[in-house]
Design a protein around this motif. Sequence first.
Motif, mmCIF file in Angstrom:
data_model
loop_
_atom_site.group_PDB
_atom_site.id
_atom_site.type_symbol
_atom_site.label_atom_id
_atom_site.label_comp_id
_atom_site.label_asym_id
_atom_site.label_seq_id
_atom_site.Cartn_x
_atom_site.Cartn_y
_atom_site.Cartn_z
ATOM 1 N N GLU A 16 0.843 -1.208 0.000
ATOM 2 C CA GLU A 16 0.000 0.000 0.000
ATOM 3 C C GLU A 16 0.876 1.256 0.000
ATOM 4 O OE1 GLU A 16 -3.652 1.600 -0.035
ATOM 5 O OE2 GLU A 16 -3.905 0.188 1.627
ATOM 6 N N GLN A 17 1.932 1.250 0.834
ATOM 7 C CA GLN A 17 2.853 2.389 0.868
ATOM 8 C C GLN A 17 3.488 2.623 -0.500
ATOM 9 O OE1 GLN A 17 5.036 0.970 4.623
ATOM 10 N NE2 GLN A 17 5.473 3.168 4.609
ATOM 11 N N LEU A 18 3.876 1.558 -1.149
ATOM 12 C CA LEU A 18 4.509 1.680 -2.461
ATOM 13 C C LEU A 18 3.541 2.245 -3.490
ATOM 14 C CD1 LEU A 18 6.527 -1.674 -2.677
ATOM 15 C CD2 LEU A 18 7.477 0.634 -2.585
ATOM 16 N N TYR A 19 2.308 1.718 -3.490
ATOM 17 C CA TYR A 19 1.315 2.170 -4.463
ATOM 18 C C TYR A 19 0.974 3.655 -4.283
ATOM 19 C CZ TYR A 19 0.510 -2.851 -5.315
ATOM 20 O OH TYR A 19 0.654 -4.185 -5.629
ATOM 21 N N GLU A 20 1.104 4.142 -3.055
ATOM 22 C CA GLU A 20 0.764 5.533 -2.769
ATOM 23 C C GLU A 20 1.927 6.488 -3.034
ATOM 24 O OE1 GLU A 20 -0.748 5.368 1.202
ATOM 25 O OE2 GLU A 20 -2.752 4.696 0.556
ATOM 26 N N ASN A 21 3.109 5.928 -3.345
ATOM 27 C CA ASN A 21 4.242 6.771 -3.709
ATOM 28 C C ASN A 21 4.108 7.155 -5.184
ATOM 29 O OD1 ASN A 21 7.175 6.871 -5.002
ATOM 30 N ND2 ASN A 21 7.370 7.500 -2.868
ATOM 31 N N THR A 22 4.034 8.438 -5.473
ATOM 32 C CA THR A 22 3.720 8.912 -6.832
ATOM 33 C C THR A 22 4.707 8.401 -7.874
ATOM 34 O OG1 THR A 22 2.784 10.905 -5.856
ATOM 35 C CG2 THR A 22 3.262 10.970 -8.212
ATOM 36 N N ALA A 23 5.991 8.535 -7.583
ATOM 37 C CA ALA A 23 7.010 8.132 -8.565
ATOM 38 C C ALA A 23 6.946 6.623 -8.833
ATOM 39 C CB ALA A 23 8.396 8.522 -8.073
ATOM 40 N N TYR A 24 6.756 5.844 -7.760
ATOM 41 C CA TYR A 24 6.726 4.391 -7.954
ATOM 42 C C TYR A 24 5.436 3.963 -8.663
ATOM 43 C CZ TYR A 24 7.560 -0.544 -7.238
ATOM 44 O OH TYR A 24 7.771 -1.879 -7.469
ATOM 45 N N ARG A 25 4.331 4.650 -8.355
ATOM 46 C CA ARG A 25 3.068 4.319 -9.037
ATOM 47 C C ARG A 25 3.175 4.602 -10.539
ATOM 48 N NH1 ARG A 25 -0.076 2.318 -11.398
ATOM 49 N NH2 ARG A 25 -2.344 2.124 -11.167
ATOM 50 N N ASN A 26 3.890 5.667 -10.905
ATOM 51 C CA ASN A 26 4.118 5.954 -12.320
ATOM 52 C C ASN A 26 4.971 4.866 -12.970
ATOM 53 O OD1 ASN A 26 2.626 8.306 -12.405
ATOM 54 N ND2 ASN A 26 4.359 9.613 -11.830
ATOM 55 N N THR A 58 -3.653 -8.949 -2.808
ATOM 56 C CA THR A 58 -4.602 -8.909 -3.923
ATOM 57 C C THR A 58 -5.627 -7.801 -3.705
ATOM 58 O OG1 THR A 58 -4.371 -11.274 -4.396
ATOM 59 C CG2 THR A 58 -6.383 -10.204 -5.172
ATOM 60 N N GLU A 59 -6.136 -7.734 -2.497
ATOM 61 C CA GLU A 59 -7.172 -6.739 -2.172
ATOM 62 C C GLU A 59 -6.641 -5.316 -2.355
ATOM 63 O OE1 GLU A 59 -10.142 -5.517 1.575
ATOM 64 O OE2 GLU A 59 -8.662 -7.137 1.797
ATOM 65 N N VAL A 60 -5.460 -5.035 -1.799
ATOM 66 C CA VAL A 60 -4.928 -3.681 -1.884
ATOM 67 C C VAL A 60 -4.504 -3.354 -3.320
ATOM 68 C CG1 VAL A 60 -2.489 -4.182 -1.337
ATOM 69 C CG2 VAL A 60 -3.460 -2.012 -0.664
ATOM 70 N N SER A 61 -4.038 -4.347 -4.064
ATOM 71 C CA SER A 61 -3.636 -4.117 -5.461
ATOM 72 C C SER A 61 -4.856 -3.806 -6.320
ATOM 73 C CB SER A 61 -2.901 -5.343 -6.006
ATOM 74 O OG SER A 61 -1.733 -5.600 -5.255
ATOM 75 N N ARG A 62 -5.920 -4.566 -6.143
ATOM 76 C CA ARG A 62 -7.149 -4.318 -6.910
ATOM 77 C C ARG A 62 -7.708 -2.935 -6.598
ATOM 78 N NH1 ARG A 62 -9.944 -10.372 -6.184
ATOM 79 N NH2 ARG A 62 -8.700 -11.407 -7.807
ATOM 80 N N LYS A 63 -7.583 -2.529 -5.338
ATOM 81 C CA LYS A 63 -8.073 -1.206 -4.934
ATOM 82 C C LYS A 63 -7.347 -0.092 -5.701
ATOM 83 C CE LYS A 63 -6.905 0.835 -0.977
ATOM 84 N NZ LYS A 63 -6.753 1.068 0.468
ATOM 85 N N HIS A 64 -6.071 -0.323 -5.996
ATOM 86 C CA HIS A 64 -5.267 0.684 -6.698
ATOM 87 C C HIS A 64 -5.215 0.439 -8.203
ATOM 88 C CE1 HIS A 64 -3.493 2.980 -3.314
ATOM 89 N NE2 HIS A 64 -3.708 1.866 -2.633
#
Length: 861
Positions: free
Chosen positions: A491-501, A540-546
């Motif tokens: 979740e922390q990783l997905y919320e990091n803008t650079a890493y999400r890009n 899986t749950e947190v990934s699907r959410k993002h």
Amino acid sequence: MYTLPKIERFNQNVLSKYHIYNSVFITLPFDAIDNTGVLLPLFSEVCETGFKKNWSPKQIVDFFSEKYLDNASDEMKIDLMFRFIQYVERQIVLFDAIEDAAFSVVNNLEGRGSLRDIKEKSEAKDKHEELIEFLENFSVRTVLTAHPTQFYPGSVLGIITDLTEAIRQNDLLQIKQLLAQLGKTPFIKKEKPTPYDEAVSLIWYLENVFYQTIGEMMQYMQKNIFDGNIIENPIINLGFWPGGDRDGNPFVTPEITEKVAKRLRTSILKCYYFDVRALKRKLTFNQVDTIIATLEYKLYRSVFYSQGELFISLDELNNDLNIIKQIIINEHQSLYLDEINMLLQKINQFGFHFADLDIRQNSRIHNEVFNDILDFLKKEKTLYFPNDFDTFSEENKMDFISKLQFNLNNHFFENQITRSTLDTIKLMREIQKQNGERGCNRYIISNNESALNVIETFAMFRLLDWESPTVDIVPLFESVDDLQNANEIMEQLYENTAYRNHIKHRKDKQTVMLGFSDGTKDGGYLMANWSIFKAKETITEVSRKHGIKVIFFDGRGGPPARGGGKTHKFYASLGSTIENQEIQVTVQGQTISSNFGTLDSCRYNLENLLSAGVANQVFNKDENNLSAYDKSIIDELANLGYQKYLDFKSHPKFIPYLEQMSTLKYYSKTNIGSRPSKRNASEQLNFADLRAIPFVSAWSQMKQNVPGFFGVGTALKHFEATNQWEKVQTLYDDSLFFRTLLENTAMSLAKSFFPLTAYMKEDKEFGEFWQIIYDEFLDTKRLLLKIAGHKELMENYPDGKASIAVREQIVLPLLAIQQYASSQINEMKKHKKIDEKLLNVYEKLVTRSLFGNTNASRNSA
């Protein structure tokens, strides 16, 4: 014609043949002691009888010596034991070859779990279009690792291959010659292999087994499921760790990685060359003959005269073959079209990379490297670096690091590990240019404990002027604590803008690796498997959410204690709450040779893995979902087992028992792998530094198999004692996941043999500790038989049970010799009367017997 039951096919085609060929083998004169082959069956009989009478290994050896050796000296007795070891090792090879030769007869290659079965089921259930859609997105990736569990040197593997074929042909003369050759061929590797040696050994399987098998599987699907169209999605992929896995292996350098990548490219080009050469003999028509001849010439130069230079590109190879294909269709009545399509499918499958070379390093090394980088950046005047960075929260550190912009390419670091790490990242880019993106596009962080570990790795790519790296950064969660926190880290990783890009550039896919081996070592069998299941659900749950498709990569070993066993049933049992778009799994050592070592076994196991995904996602979707009530039962079982295992692990005799009574300390002397057996070079045994393979193997050598069952009996017994048995019984009956877990535990128990070490219960220091293990074994066995409704372990897998029984019977003399030598060593040390010469001989006996014991089990490490 009526097909015999599987156990009868095993008895006819394996067991009977073994008795026949073994009788030939045991009469061949290999050495100066002509009666070794005569004495071995007698010794084996004494072992069997002696263990039934609760004799110690010393009593067994002494009785045999008195009855059959006519006042032999100690030197003669020991020499004979070495001869027995040599014979038994070769008997195991013979049995391996016979099983391999009979594989397609004993196992129905067209039955349940096969591609044919998938096709027919989809048609019967009117799900053909759904199957096609699934296969256009699904894939299986088997990743070959260099973990040291294969004891056969290359020369012996060659004999096994030839012997298997001779047995298949019933060529008695050839069989006799190969058995004689086997008797004279050394089984010992005098020097440890280099990482490159390991890579070359495994590339043999790529060239000779996987290339052909995957090609035929893809062609079957192309013709029978995809209506003759080329399948764009590479459904079956290969991964490769030798030469890229740096975790704890100082011998894996950037130079080795580069050398392995070149070897992989040369190997696949060589496979294409031989296929093109075979096609050239068939495509002798106008227009196509000159095109195919030119392709052959360019491939030949690229393989044999290149010095790394390529004389043909992947696009050119594809385009020219497609031109040939069109000419064949338009002007030559589609003659040899199947062969052309198969080669095109292989090229789509393997590119110029053959297998995806993964890079892996430990997060602790990365911490050291990144701190070195930060120390430099803090001093760099052209870059703003906050003075209070060290006081930042983890989230703020991640935010700052992920946006760092600087080019480290031209800076020289004094620290060799820092240089090597950065050079490896630079090399990944070069490999992609030569072998294609798939040649090296994953960086795995083992022992990943935080989101910061991932961001630091991501930042290193960007600091080397790789703004949008075409690389998947893969966190590996191993310990129970890390598995339980994994979803929060993601979740922390997905919320990091650079890493999400970055993930967006990677098609919104994120790979997460989960370690069964170290998880079991850390938390015991039940807790490790259940923690991984729960981690997969929450990730899986947190990934699907993002809006991210998570891919799970399972670090499995051979035995159930390391995530092995009935692997395909495990994947078939996962419900819709776990993302299952790909099945990715590590295989190594014995598992490669036993499960993927021949064309038949490779096809059977790959098709079963593929079938597991289809069963879970197409045929039985939502059927395997565990209810909240089911989960609460497994949760309680796992916690009960975990507490029992933690108490066991914290017992003051746990480490001393492993050090003094097991073969753990001998593992590093076997010269079977380039990697050290511990992460730390210190003399004192530290549990945290101990690798999972020698840990599991040490228990296996004693035939105690603790990591595969300890805590299971205690957990089940609680439900029995509190009158709640119907809860676990219902769960077992209804849940494929839970049933598979317990069936794999039953396999661990079936490969245990406590009479071998029963003499230890009389030991003043370790007797009580041995009894703790044995009591848990008895409870687990009783309750597994109760829940399954069986009278014997593995009753529902009679052929597997029979195979284990034969192997255990063959290896019984080795087990007795190993424990005899071990007990003699301990006696010397206990009484402080050490004869150095004799001590060295006994230690050599223990080490030598490691080989046969492990090879016989086929998945013991």
